[in-house]
Scaffold this motif. Structure first.
Motif, short mmCIF file in Angstrom:
data_model
loop_
_atom_site.label_atom_id
_atom_site.label_comp_id
_atom_site.label_asym_id
_atom_site.label_seq_id
_atom_site.Cartn_x
_atom_site.Cartn_y
_atom_site.Cartn_z
N ARG A 131 -7.56 0.38 2.98
CA ARG A 131 -6.20 -0.50 2.99
C ARG A 131 -5.07 0.60 2.80
O ARG A 131 -5.02 1.63 2.17
CB ARG A 131 -6.52 -1.33 1.71
N LYS A 132 -3.92 0.09 3.46
CA LYS A 132 -2.63 0.74 3.31
C LYS A 132 -2.88 2.47 3.45
O LYS A 132 -2.07 3.05 2.79
CB LYS A 132 -2.01 0.35 2.00
N SER A 133 -3.62 2.83 4.59
CA SER A 133 -3.76 3.96 4.64
C SER A 133 -3.17 4.88 5.76
O SER A 133 -3.53 6.14 6.18
CB SER A 133 -5.30 4.20 4.54
N TYR A 134 -2.22 4.21 6.74
CA TYR A 134 -1.72 4.67 7.68
C TYR A 134 -0.38 4.24 7.85
O TYR A 134 0.12 2.92 7.89
CB TYR A 134 -2.43 4.07 9.25
N PHE A 135 0.64 5.08 7.99
CA PHE A 135 1.97 4.86 8.05
C PHE A 135 2.68 4.83 9.44
O PHE A 135 2.20 6.03 10.43
CB PHE A 135 2.69 6.09 7.23
N TYR A 136 2.88 3.77 10.05
CA TYR A 136 3.50 3.69 11.33
C TYR A 136 4.73 3.05 11.62
O TYR A 136 4.82 1.98 10.91
CB TYR A 136 2.21 3.45 12.33
N GLN A 137 5.72 3.60 12.28
CA GLN A 137 7.09 2.96 12.45
C GLN A 137 7.54 2.18 10.98
O GLN A 137 7.96 1.07 11.17
CB GLN A 137 6.83 1.82 13.54
N GLY A 138 7.55 2.88 10.01
CA GLY A 138 8.32 2.58 8.63
C GLY A 138 7.47 1.67 7.93
O GLY A 138 7.69 1.29 7.06
N GLN A 139 6.07 1.34 8.43
CA GLN A 139 5.16 0.53 7.57
C GLN A 139 3.97 1.06 7.44
O GLN A 139 3.45 1.96 7.97
CB GLN A 139 5.03 -0.77 8.40
N TYR A 140 3.08 0.43 6.32
CA TYR A 140 2.02 1.13 6.11
C TYR A 140 0.94 -0.09 6.53
O TYR A 140 1.11 -1.06 6.62
CB TYR A 140 1.80 1.14 4.48
N PHE A 141 -0.13 0.47 7.05
CA PHE A 141 -1.27 -0.48 7.76
C PHE A 141 -2.36 0.07 7.24
O PHE A 141 -2.76 1.14 6.79
CB PHE A 141 -1.24 -0.26 9.33
N ASP A 142 -3.35 -1.10 7.23
CA ASP A 142 -4.80 -0.72 6.88
C ASP A 142 -5.28 0.13 8.19
O ASP A 142 -4.94 -0.12 9.28
CB ASP A 142 -5.72 -2.03 6.55
N GLN A 143 -6.63 0.72 7.82
CA GLN A 143 -7.20 1.25 9.18
C GLN A 143 -8.88 0.65 9.08
O GLN A 143 -9.33 0.39 7.97
CB GLN A 143 -7.70 2.57 8.78
N GLU A 144 -9.27 0.22 9.95
CA GLU A 144 -10.54 -0.17 10.09
C GLU A 144 -11.38 0.57 10.51
O GLU A 144 -11.36 1.74 11.38
CB GLU A 144 -10.56 -1.52 11.33
N TYR A 145 -12.65 0.93 9.98
CA TYR A 145 -13.62 1.85 9.97
C TYR A 145 -14.67 0.98 10.83
O TYR A 145 -15.11 -0.08 10.56
CB TYR A 145 -14.32 2.26 8.77
#
Length: 159
Positions: A131-145
């Motif tokens: 959860r909330k582990s990737y920062f892209y274009q000013g937002q935090y996103f989850d990453q799916e494994y």
């Protein structure tokens, strides 16, 4: 038709990785100017070529004694070769990677849902979410494994 070519030429890897449309999905932690790809016994770089042109790359990293992580990238104009690229990668994996490596993992930011869908179409299965582990274009996103085992690779049919 495309081919995969293993390489240790880090200048070429850097040139491909820092192509703007690849770089935007390649790194959220370092600038293009500061990026230096590495070449160790735990890593392998595969150039994706269409004829004499490099159209992408696959980064393969040994995480543990039994699992690898991959990061494939294709230029947008060549994404129609994605399935072929993965068929070639699976062939390479089965013939070149020792049998003790039983697992391939991929970590994909959830903001790239089309990439997650593609990974599932070529046999990967969801294993979890960071959860909330990737920062892209000013937002935090989850990453799916996602992951696929060697046995699953042997049985996958890519259409």
């Amino acid at each position: 038709m495309i081919t995969l070519i293993p390489t240790n030429d880090m200048q070429t890897v850097k040139a491909v990785a820092t192509t703007p449309e690849i770089w935007e999905r390649f790194s959220d932690a370092v600038s293009e100017a500061d990026y230096e790809p590495t070449d160790t016994e735990r890593e392998q770089w595969l150039l994706v070529c269409h004829g004499n042109h490099i159209v992408g790359l696959i980064y393969v990293y040994c995480i543990t004694s039994v699992s690898l992580e991959i990061h494939p990238y294709l230029l947008k104009s060549h994404r129609k070769y994605g399935r072929e690229m993965m068929r070639l990668f699976y062939d390479w994996y089965l013939s070149e990677v020792p049998g003790e490596h039983q697992k391939i993992n991929a970590v994909i930011p959830c903001c790239f849902q089309s990439v997650i869908n593609f990974a599932k179409k070529v046999g990967f299965k969801t294993e979890g979410v960071n959860r909330k582990s990737y920062f892209y274009q000013g937002q935090y996103f989850d990453q799916e494994y996602l992951g696929i085992t060697r046995d699953e690779v042997c049985n996958v049919v890519i259409r």
